[in-house]
Write a protein that holds these residues in place. Structure first.
Motif, PDB file in Angstrom:
ATOM      1  N   LYS A  61       0.830  -1.206   0.000  1.00  0.00           N
ATOM      2  CA  LYS A  61       0.000   0.000   0.000  1.00  0.00           C
ATOM      3  C   LYS A  61       0.864   1.254   0.000  1.00  0.00           C
ATOM      4  O   LYS A  61       1.876   1.307   0.684  1.00  0.00           O
ATOM      5  N   ILE A  62       0.412   2.253  -0.762  1.00  0.00           N
ATOM      6  CA  ILE A  62       1.042   3.572  -0.678  1.00  0.00           C
ATOM      7  C   ILE A  62       0.042   4.471   0.039  1.00  0.00           C
ATOM      8  O   ILE A  62      -1.064   4.696  -0.458  1.00  0.00           O
ATOM      9  N   ILE A  63       0.412   4.932   1.223  1.00  0.00           N
ATOM     10  CA  ILE A  63      -0.466   5.855   1.949  1.00  0.00           C
ATOM     11  C   ILE A  63       0.225   7.206   1.968  1.00  0.00           C
ATOM     12  O   ILE A  63       1.294   7.364   2.558  1.00  0.00           O
ATOM     13  N   ALA A  64      -0.383   8.156   1.269  1.00  0.00           N
ATOM     14  CA  ALA A  64       0.253   9.464   1.136  1.00  0.00           C
ATOM     15  C   ALA A  64       0.173  10.234   2.445  1.00  0.00           C
ATOM     16  O   ALA A  64      -0.867  10.275   3.104  1.00  0.00           O
ATOM     17  N   ILE A  65       1.292  10.845   2.806  1.00  0.00           N
ATOM     18  CA  ILE A  65       1.362  11.691   4.000  1.00  0.00           C
ATOM     19  C   ILE A  65       0.958  13.120   3.652  1.00  0.00           C
ATOM     20  O   ILE A  65       0.359  13.823   4.456  1.00  0.00           O
ATOM     21  N   ASP A  66       1.273  13.527   2.446  1.00  0.00           N
ATOM     22  CA  ASP A  66       0.960  14.878   1.985  1.00  0.00           C
ATOM     23  C   ASP A  66      -0.488  15.212   2.358  1.00  0.00           C
ATOM     24  O   ASP A  66      -1.392  14.407   2.119  1.00  0.00           O
ATOM     25  N   SER A  67      -0.703  16.385   2.950  1.00  0.00           N
ATOM     26  CA  SER A  67      -2.018  16.681   3.532  1.00  0.00           C
ATOM     27  C   SER A  67      -3.155  16.562   2.504  1.00  0.00           C
ATOM     28  O   SER A  67      -4.241  16.091   2.847  1.00  0.00           O
ATOM     29  N   GLU A  68      -2.892  16.946   1.242  1.00  0.00           N
ATOM     30  CA  GLU A  68      -3.954  16.915   0.232  1.00  0.00           C
ATOM     31  C   GLU A  68      -4.368  15.486  -0.122  1.00  0.00           C
ATOM     32  O   GLU A  68      -5.553  15.156  -0.119  1.00  0.00           O
ATOM     33  N   HIS A  69      -3.377  14.637  -0.408  1.00  0.00           N
ATOM     34  CA  HIS A  69      -3.719  13.262  -0.792  1.00  0.00           C
ATOM     35  C   HIS A  69      -4.222  12.475   0.407  1.00  0.00           C
ATOM     36  O   HIS A  69      -5.082  11.612   0.285  1.00  0.00           O
ATOM     37  N   ASN A  70      -3.684  12.794   1.556  1.00  0.00           N
ATOM     38  CA  ASN A  70      -4.153  12.176   2.785  1.00  0.00           C
ATOM     39  C   ASN A  70      -5.638  12.530   2.989  1.00  0.00           C
ATOM     40  O   ASN A  70      -6.446  11.670   3.354  1.00  0.00           O
ATOM     41  N   SER A  81       0.032  10.602  11.419  1.00  0.00           N
ATOM     42  CA  SER A  81      -0.519   9.576  12.318  1.00  0.00           C
ATOM     43  C   SER A  81      -1.544   8.721  11.570  1.00  0.00           C
ATOM     44  O   SER A  81      -1.616   7.508  11.766  1.00  0.00           O
ATOM     45  N   PHE A  82      -2.315   9.367  10.678  1.00  0.00           N
ATOM     46  CA  PHE A  82      -3.287   8.608   9.883  1.00  0.00           C
ATOM     47  C   PHE A  82      -2.570   7.593   9.000  1.00  0.00           C
ATOM     48  O   PHE A  82      -2.980   6.426   8.912  1.00  0.00           O
ATOM     49  N   ALA A  83      -1.481   8.031   8.367  1.00  0.00           N
ATOM     50  CA  ALA A  83      -0.737   7.133   7.459  1.00  0.00           C
ATOM     51  C   ALA A  83      -0.079   5.995   8.232  1.00  0.00           C
ATOM     52  O   ALA A  83      -0.088   4.846   7.796  1.00  0.00           O
ATOM     53  N   LEU A  84       0.481   6.300   9.404  1.00  0.00           N
ATOM     54  CA  LEU A  84       1.169   5.259  10.185  1.00  0.00           C
ATOM     55  C   LEU A  84       0.195   4.213  10.709  1.00  0.00           C
ATOM     56  O   LEU A  84       0.523   3.039  10.792  1.00  0.00           O
TER      57      LEU A  84
END
Ligand code: MG
Length: 390
Positions: free
Chosen positions: A148-157, A274-277
Motif C-alpha cells: 500500500k502507498i499511503i500518502a502523507i501529503d495533507s492533500e492526498h491524505n 498519524s493517519f498514514a502510520l
C-alpha cells in the motif's frame, strides 16, 4: 508496551528532515506501538545522533559519504551504520519492516521507495518526486507486490480519508486546495527581485527548503496533481486546483451524485502522518483541535497560471506522459537549487523548466532505467542553460 504482535516496525528514510522529525514526534505519542528499525540522514549527523539516543534504532544510514566518515569519527554507537544510496535501498527493503516512511527530499527518494515496494512493504509516502517521476512504474509495482502507498501529503491524505467507504468509480472529480504560497498577493513583476528568505517564508506551513520554494511557485501543487493522477487513477481533467488561503480544507472529493466530501483540520502535519502510520485504523492523539469559530470564514479563488506557470507546466507534462513528468521534476529540482544558491532569479524557475521540457528528448513508454537516465540528462541540460543565463 502492548503485545509484540501489535508492534509495527518502522523505518524512516529521511528522519532528520521536517517530515521525519514530525514522524518521530507522532511515534513518541503512540504508546510503544511502533518500533524504530532504521533512521537515515543525508548530512544532519548531530540530529541523527540525538535520535539514536532517544529512539534506539537497529541501525542508521548516512547518505553523504563525508558525513558518514565524520559520524564514525565523532560518535561511537554500537549499531549498524550504512552509507550511500545502497544503504538506503538496503534498509528500505529489510524483511522486518512493516512500514517504510519515505521522507527523502527530491529524486533521491525514488530508488529506496521502489526497493520498499518491491519488497512488498507498505510505504507512508511524503516524497513527491517518486510518484511525479516514476508514477506509472511505482503504482504498477505497488499493485503487483500488494503493497500500500499511503500518502502523507495533507492533500492526498485528505482525499484518502474522503474516499473511505466509497468507490473510486463514483468519483466525478477531486479538488486539491492550495494556500497560494507567500506570493499569492504579490505583483507578477516583483518575481524577478524576490529573495530566498521571502520565498521560504510560507504563510501556513513550516516545511523544508525545497518544498517551500515549490509552494511559492505552485509547482508543489502541480506535483500533487500528477501524484493524484497515479494514486487515484484519475484523468487530468478530473483533478482541479483551487486556491484556499486559510488551508483549513485539505482537499475535497466530488461524487457522481453531486455530493462533495471535504477533510478539514489544523495545519499540523502530525495529523496526516498519524493517519498514514496507523492506516486503516484511527487512534487517539492529543494534537491541537480546529476551532471553526476562530477560523470564521473560508475563501476560494482560481489559481493564476500566468503568474504561476509551473502549475500549467505540470498539467502539460502529465498530458504528455512518458518521461515528461520526470523531465519536469529534474528541471525543477535543478532550477530550485540554483535559485537557493543565488544563481537565478525566482522568475527564471519556470523558464528553466519550460526550456528543458522542450529540449530533452521525450520517451512515450520509458522503462525505469530510461527514467533514471532522463533525470540525469535533464539535470545536465538544465544546468548548462542556467550557466548560459549568467
Ligand atoms: Mg501538500
Amino acid at each position: 508496551m502492548t503485545g509484540s504482535s501489535t508492534i509495527k516496525n518502522v523505518t524512516i528514510l529521511g528522519s532528520t528532515g521536517s517530515i521525519g522529525i514530525q514522524t518521530l514526534q507522532v511515534i513518541e505519542k503512540s504508546n510503544g506501538i511502533f518500533n524504530i528499525l532504521y533512521l537515515t540522514t543525508n548530512q544532519n549527523i548531530d540530529i541523527l545522533a540525538k535520535q539514536i539516543n532517544k529512539f534506539k534504532p537497529k541501525g542508521v544510514v548516512i547518505s553523504d559519504y563525508k558525513s558518514y566518515l565524520l559520524f564514525k569519527k565523532k560518535y561511537n554507537f554500537d549499531i549498524e551504520i550504512l552509507y550511500g544510496s545502497e544503504g538506503l535501498t538496503e534498509v528500505a527493503s529489510k524483511s522486518e519492516n512493516d512500514i517504510v516512511v519515505s521522507a527523502l527530499v527530491g529524486f533521491s527518494g525514488v530508488a529506496p521507495t521502489i526497493a520498499a515496494l518491491n519488497a512488498g512493504k507498505n510505504v507512508a509516502l511524503a516524497n513527491k518526486e517518486t510518484l511525479v517521476s516514476a508514477g506509472e512504474h511505482i503504482s504498477n509495482l505497488a499493485k503487483e507486490r500488494n503493497a500500500k502507498i499511503i500518502a502523507i501529503d495533507s492533500e492526498h491524505n485528505a482525499i484518502i480519508q474522503c474516499l473511505l467507504g466509497e468507490e473510486l468509480s463514483k468519483v466525478e472529480k477531486i479538488i486539491l486546495t492550495a494556500s497560494g504560497g507567500p506570493f499569492l498577493h504579490s505583483a507578477h513583476d516583483t518575481f524577478e527581485y524576490v529573495n530566498v528568505d521571502e520565498a521560504l517564508a510560507h504563510p501556513r506551513w513550516s516545511m523544508g527548503k525545497k518544498i517551500s520554494i515549490d509552494s511559492a511557485t505552485l509547482m508543489n501543487k502541480g506535483f500533487e496533481v500528477i501524484e493524484a493522477h497515479w494514486l487515484f487513477n484519475l484523468k487530468p481533467e478530473q483533478i482541479e486546483v483551487v486556491i484556499h488561503p486559510e488551508s483549513i480544507i485539505h482537499s475535497l472529493v466530488q461524487f457522481v451524485d453531486g455530493s462533495i466530501k471535504a477533510q478539514l483540520g489544523p495545519q499540523d502535519m502530525r495529523i496526516p502522518i498519524s493517519f498514514a502510520l496507523n492506516f486503516p485504523e484511527r487512534l487517539y492523539y492529543d494534537f491541537p483541535r480546529l476551532d471553526l469559530l476562530q477560523v470564521g470564514s473560508l475563501n476560494f479563488q482560481k489559481p493564476d497560471t500566468n503568474k504561476f506557470p509551473c502549475l500549467q507546466l505540470a498539467y502539460e507534462a502529465l498530458e504528455m506522459g512518458g518521461t515528461a513528468p520526470a523531465i519536469l521534476n529534474a528541471a525543477n529540482e535543478t532550477a530550485v537549487q540554483s535559485f537557493l544558491e543565488g544563481k537565478i532569479s525566482f522568475a527564471k524557475i519556470p523558464v528553466c523548466i519550460s526550456y528543458s521540457l522542450e529540449k530533452v528528448e521525450h520517451m512515450k513508454k520509458p522503462t525505469i532505467e530510461d527514467i533514471f537516465e532522463t533525470d540525469k540528462i535533464t539535470r545536465e541540460i538544465t544546468l548548462s542553460f542556467i550557466n548560459k543565463l549568467n
